[in-house]
Write a protein that holds these residues in place. Structure first.
Motif, PDB file in Angstrom:
ATOM      1  N   ASN A  84       1.006  -1.290  -0.039  1.00  0.00           N
ATOM      2  CA  ASN A  84       0.128  -0.026  -0.120  1.00  0.00           C
ATOM      3  C   ASN A  84       0.917   1.401  -0.027  1.00  0.00           C
ATOM      4  N   ARG A  85       0.361   1.897  -0.987  1.00  0.00           N
ATOM      5  CA  ARG A  85       1.275   3.902  -0.431  1.00  0.00           C
ATOM      6  C   ARG A  85       0.871   4.116   0.058  1.00  0.00           C
ATOM      7  N   THR A  86       1.527   5.755   0.263  1.00  0.00           N
ATOM      8  CA  THR A  86       1.087   6.670   1.409  1.00  0.00           C
ATOM      9  C   THR A  86       1.759   8.196   0.696  1.00  0.00           C
ATOM     10  N   VAL A  87       1.235   9.204   0.703  1.00  0.00           N
ATOM     11  CA  VAL A  87       1.834  10.523   0.713  1.00  0.00           C
ATOM     12  C   VAL A  87       2.693  10.902   2.031  1.00  0.00           C
ATOM     13  N   LEU A  88       4.044  11.505   1.387  1.00  0.00           N
ATOM     14  CA  LEU A  88       5.028  12.017   2.744  1.00  0.00           C
ATOM     15  C   LEU A  88       4.477  12.670   2.977  1.00  0.00           C
ATOM     16  N   TYR A  89       4.484  13.283   5.067  1.00  0.00           N
ATOM     17  CA  TYR A  89       3.877  13.898   5.687  1.00  0.00           C
ATOM     18  C   TYR A  89       4.992  15.094   5.675  1.00  0.00           C
ATOM     19  N   ASN A  90       5.820  15.144   5.070  1.00  0.00           N
ATOM     20  CA  ASN A  90       6.854  16.500   4.989  1.00  0.00           C
ATOM     21  C   ASN A  90       6.586  17.140   3.586  1.00  0.00           C
ATOM     22  N   SER A  91       5.532  17.146   2.782  1.00  0.00           N
ATOM     23  CA  SER A  91       5.671  17.058   1.556  1.00  0.00           C
ATOM     24  C   SER A  91       3.874  18.322   1.237  1.00  0.00           C
ATOM     25  N   LEU A  92       3.285  18.636   2.345  1.00  0.00           N
ATOM     26  CA  LEU A  92       1.793  18.305   2.521  1.00  0.00           C
ATOM     27  C   LEU A  92       2.073  20.417   2.943  1.00  0.00           C
ATOM     28  N   ASP A  93       2.896  20.973   2.842  1.00  0.00           N
ATOM     29  CA  ASP A  93       2.912  22.470   3.801  1.00  0.00           C
ATOM     30  C   ASP A  93       2.059  23.385   3.157  1.00  0.00           C
ATOM     31  N   PRO A 158      -3.105  20.070 -16.622  1.00  0.00           N
ATOM     32  CA  PRO A 158      -3.651  20.519 -17.517  1.00  0.00           C
ATOM     33  C   PRO A 158      -2.942  22.033 -18.318  1.00  0.00           C
ATOM     34  N   LYS A 159      -3.036  22.157 -19.041  1.00  0.00           N
ATOM     35  CA  LYS A 159      -2.341  23.886 -19.255  1.00  0.00           C
ATOM     36  C   LYS A 159      -2.589  24.492 -18.762  1.00  0.00           C
ATOM     37  N   SER A 160      -4.649  24.623 -18.733  1.00  0.00           N
ATOM     38  CA  SER A 160      -5.516  25.849 -17.810  1.00  0.00           C
ATOM     39  C   SER A 160      -5.035  25.550 -16.114  1.00  0.00           C
ATOM     40  N   VAL A 161      -4.409  25.315 -15.770  1.00  0.00           N
ATOM     41  CA  VAL A 161      -3.967  25.090 -13.830  1.00  0.00           C
ATOM     42  C   VAL A 161      -3.203  26.505 -13.679  1.00  0.00           C
ATOM     43  N   LYS A 162      -3.631  27.012 -12.917  1.00  0.00           N
ATOM     44  CA  LYS A 162      -2.644  28.282 -12.919  1.00  0.00           C
ATOM     45  C   LYS A 162      -1.275  27.914 -11.426  1.00  0.00           C
ATOM     46  N   GLU A 163      -1.980  26.708 -10.647  1.00  0.00           N
ATOM     47  CA  GLU A 163      -1.197  26.556  -9.668  1.00  0.00           C
ATOM     48  C   GLU A 163      -0.779  25.576  -9.682  1.00  0.00           C
ATOM     49  N   VAL A 164       0.656  25.110  -8.715  1.00  0.00           N
ATOM     50  CA  VAL A 164       0.661  23.063  -9.008  1.00  0.00           C
ATOM     51  C   VAL A 164       1.548  22.881  -8.186  1.00  0.00           C
ATOM     52  N   TYR A 165       0.939  21.638  -7.149  1.00  0.00           N
ATOM     53  CA  TYR A 165       1.431  20.969  -6.011  1.00  0.00           C
ATOM     54  C   TYR A 165       1.689  19.785  -6.060  1.00  0.00           C
ATOM     55  N   ASP A 166       2.973  19.605  -5.845  1.00  0.00           N
ATOM     56  CA  ASP A 166       3.522  18.364  -6.076  1.00  0.00           C
ATOM     57  C   ASP A 166       4.335  17.582  -4.390  1.00  0.00           C
ATOM     58  N   ILE A 167       3.412  16.544  -4.325  1.00  0.00           N
ATOM     59  CA  ILE A 167       3.541  16.455  -3.114  1.00  0.00           C
ATOM     60  C   ILE A 167       4.263  15.183  -3.224  1.00  0.00           C
ATOM     61  N   GLY A 168       4.885  15.136  -4.405  1.00  0.00           N
ATOM     62  CA  GLY A 168       6.017  13.903  -4.531  1.00  0.00           C
ATOM     63  C   GLY A 168       5.124  12.368  -4.865  1.00  0.00           C
ATOM     64  N   VAL A 169       5.933  11.641  -5.244  1.00  0.00           N
ATOM     65  CA  VAL A 169       5.981   9.706  -5.487  1.00  0.00           C
ATOM     66  C   VAL A 169       5.202   9.713  -4.077  1.00  0.00           C
ATOM     67  N   ARG A 170       4.230   9.136  -4.154  1.00  0.00           N
ATOM     68  CA  ARG A 170       3.467   7.906  -2.747  1.00  0.00           C
ATOM     69  C   ARG A 170       4.014   7.206  -2.755  1.00  0.00           C
ATOM     70  N   VAL A 171       5.219   6.852  -1.533  1.00  0.00           N
ATOM     71  CA  VAL A 171       6.186   5.494  -1.355  1.00  0.00           C
ATOM     72  C   VAL A 171       5.263   4.780  -0.561  1.00  0.00           C
ATOM     73  N   LEU A 172       5.837   3.300   0.159  1.00  0.00           N
ATOM     74  CA  LEU A 172       4.979   2.062   0.772  1.00  0.00           C
ATOM     75  C   LEU A 172       4.788   3.079   2.365  1.00  0.00           C
ATOM     76  N   ASP A 173       3.787   2.084   2.300  1.00  0.00           N
ATOM     77  CA  ASP A 173       2.692   2.759   3.646  1.00  0.00           C
ATOM     78  C   ASP A 173       3.459   2.113   5.189  1.00  0.00           C
ATOM     79  N   PHE A 174       3.122   2.553   6.088  1.00  0.00           N
ATOM     80  CA  PHE A 174       4.077   1.461   7.668  1.00  0.00           C
ATOM     81  C   PHE A 174       4.231   0.346   7.491  1.00  0.00           C
ATOM     82  N   ALA A 175       2.713  -0.257   7.243  1.00  0.00           N
ATOM     83  CA  ALA A 175       2.708  -1.564   7.071  1.00  0.00           C
ATOM     84  C   ALA A 175       3.081  -2.501   6.115  1.00  0.00           C
ATOM     85  N   SER A 176       3.866  -2.018   5.220  1.00  0.00           N
ATOM     86  CA  SER A 176       4.226  -2.751   3.954  1.00  0.00           C
ATOM     87  C   SER A 176       5.763  -3.007   4.300  1.00  0.00           C
TER      88      SER A 176
END
Length: 595
Positions: A84-93, A158-176
């Motif tokens: 299972n994958r999850t987001v990095l907690y330090n990528s969401l400020d 999509p090109k019409s988007v004005k702001e992009v927030y890249d949270i990075g590749v989702r990594v393996l979760d704790f249980a995995s």
């Protein structure tokens, strides 16, 4: 098919959809798995992969597992993990700063992975946004959506988007991770190390996304304390202010004493003397140094933008206002310091509003009706003569005295020339790691120049000379040409009369009359427009065409003798403009006396 222990413990195949995901998860695994274990890659997007023979197989997701079965059939070992994958907690400020119910796209390569990413964000508390799953080929109407979040899939935005927030590749979760370590017979200190790191991130992030923190003012406070990544911090300390002269040593000593107080401070000094550097150092030496340091330059923005930047605004308060409104820097800096640069350029209207904030310690957003208390320290700076502005009714005297509770005057470089060699050596050490040497006679030449651009001009000169010198050795032959320097020029011939002749060539009679008319009109306190200049010159029997006025305005602005006033059609003299008029008058008087 069973595999023996040595095969299982020394060999892993990591199956991912893309090379990008492979790299991110491999980097994660290597934190817990030693280098003696071989990790081979199997990338589903790649046309050819080596067939998996034995060992532990780690599938990066359920999607990766299903696609592998479709291509290769079921794995030939029962030792595999569908992670299972999850987001990095330090990528969401940055996501935390979005207003409640903001519509955002979550972009990924498929509908399923986009939905999975959205659920990940919601599961960790980011459930206050209106997420829209977006993937290549979908028919979703996104005409009114300006923001996108993605997990590394930037090419699918999509090109019409004005702001992009890249949270990075989702990594393996704790249980995995725990399951993988278990199958590798590594459930020892590694799992404890991973658990500690994971729990620390969860706890830290939980503080940021608690229900109270998501309330506007409380969320802002949490972000101010926790998120330095947005750049709201002071870059310099007193160690960055170099020099041993009495002038700079005394100034630093006063600034350090002021830093220990909570007084409002006014910093006066010419361009290039380091006003922002001092403001930054004061903040870092104060009790507010763990809170934000924000700066606003009044000369760079019109009134309308200044007000919304300072105080923020409510949703719908004006055309183009963001949904949910916006925090102003007074709210963002609560607990910290605001640096108001070029305070002498602020309009009379804004001065009244600033005075109220200084007096009441509270603000109201544009379009709002709610009083918001703020706790900030203000450091203001100017290169203008504030007393003259007060006489001209361009500066409120009460605001001036409110700002000048603490006062700092930054000395010009020409008044501390003994620091020039120290500054140059500091630049060569910090910027160029002492890769350059410099001749002594270069410093002798520096000493006969008054550096009207101050330390900033020294920095620019050294950068130029280091770029054009030979064999990393700076000599007197590497001096810039005459036009590089400010109003006063370096005397290449060590001849003062030559320097005066250079300045004399700076101004023609037409240019002098034009600048002189602006100075005389400015004394009335009114905005000096092109029409007023023409009328004044006509009344003084000096005929000039509209074309000549436009040409002179353009040329004299380019030479830094004029700048635009706060009005879109007004002009004002710079310090250099005033100096060159004085010099022209002095030369004319001297020549008349000689005649």
């Amino acid at each position: 098919m069973k595999t023996n222990s040595s095969e299982r413990n020394n060999f892993i195949t990591l199956v991912t959809g893309s090379e990008f995901t492979q790299k991110a998860i491999l980097e994660q695994l290597r934190k817990y798995i030693s280098d003696d274990i071989v990790i081979n890659d199997y990338i589903l997007d790649r046309k050819e992969n080596n067939k998996i023979q034995s060992g532990l197989i780690v599938f990066s997701s359920k999607e990766a597992y299903e696609e592998y079965i479709y291509k290769e059939g079921k794995p030939n070992t029962n030792k595999y993990v569908v992670a299972n994958r999850t987001v990095l907690y330090n990528s969401l400020d940055k996501i935390l700063l979005m207003p409640k119910d903001e519509a955002v796209l979550f972009v990924n390569d498929t509908y399923e992975s986009a939905c999975e990413g959205i659920e990940n964000l919601k599961s960790i508390g980011l459930n206050f946004l209106n997420y829209i799953a977006y993937y290549p080929g979908c028919n979703t109407d996104i005409t009114c959506v300006d923001i996108a979040i993605t997990a590394g899939e930037l090419d699918k935005i999509p090109k019409s988007v004005k702001e992009v927030y890249d949270i990075g590749v989702r990594v393996l979760d704790f249980a995995s991770i725990v399951r993988i370590l278990e199958l590798l017979n590594m459930l020892d200190y590694r799992v404890q190390k991973f658990a500690d790191m994971y729990i620390e991130k969860v706890i830290d992030f939980a503080k940021k996304v608690s229900d109270e923190a998501r309330e506007n003012s409380k969320l802002a406070k949490t972000l101010r304390q926790e998120i330095v990544g947005r750049g709201y911090y002071a870059k310099y300390t007193f160690d960055d202010i170099v020099g041993k002269s009495l002038a700079i040593t005394k100034t630093k000593d006063i600034a350090l004493k002021l830093a220990k107080t909570d007084l409002t401070i006014l910093i006066e000094g010419d361009n290039g003397t380091g006003k922002e550097l001092f403001a930054s150092a004061i903040h870092n030496s104060s009790k507010r140094n763990k809170y934000p340091f924000l700066a606003l330059n009044f000369s760079a923005l019109p009134d309308e933008l200044i007000e919304s930047e300072l105080f923020g605004y409510e949703e719908g308060s004006f055309t183009g206002a963001k949904k949910g409104g916006k925090f102003g820097i007074f709210e963002q800096a609560n607990g910290g310091t605001i640096f108001l640069d070029e305070i002498g350029d602020v309009s009379y209207k804004m001065q009244t509003k600033l005075l109220r904030v200084l007096q009441e310690k509270e603000i109201m957003r544009v379009g709002g009706n709610k009083i918001i208390p703020v706790d900030v320290r203000i450091i203001a700076a100017t290169n203008r003569d504030m007393q003259q502005l007060i006489m001209q009714k361009k500066m409120r005297e009460d605001l001036y005295h409110r700002l000048k509770i603490g006062y700092l005057s930054i000395p010009k470089l020409k008044h501390r020339k003994e620091d020039i060699s120290i500054i140059v050596e500091h630049i060569l050490k910090t910027e160029y790691k002492n890769e350059y040497t410099i001749d002594k006679d270069v410093f002798d030449k520096f000493d006969i120049y008054d550096w009207p651009g101050n330390v900033r001009e020294v920095i620019n000169t050294i950068k130029y000379m280091s770029a054009v010198c030979c064999n990393n050795h700076i000599t007197i032959n590497d001096f810039p040409t005459y036009g590089f320097f400010n109003a006063e020029k370096i005397n290449h011939d060590s001849n003062n009369s030559h320097k005066e002749n250079d300045l004399d060539r700076e101004l023609t009679f037409n240019e002098f009359k034009f600048l002189e008319s602006i100075r005389k009109l400015s004394k009335s306190g009114e905005i000096v427009s092109k029409q007023k200049i023409k009328t004044y010159l006509d009344q003084n029997n000096y005929k000039i065409t509209d074309y000549q006025i436009r040409k002179l305005l353009s040329e004299l602005r380019e030479r830094s003798y004029l700048y635009k006033s706060k009005s879109s059609y007004g002009v004002e003299l710079t310090t250099e403009g005033n100096n060159v008029i004085n010099y022209y008058n002095m030369k004319t008087t001297k020549n008349n006396q000689n005649d």
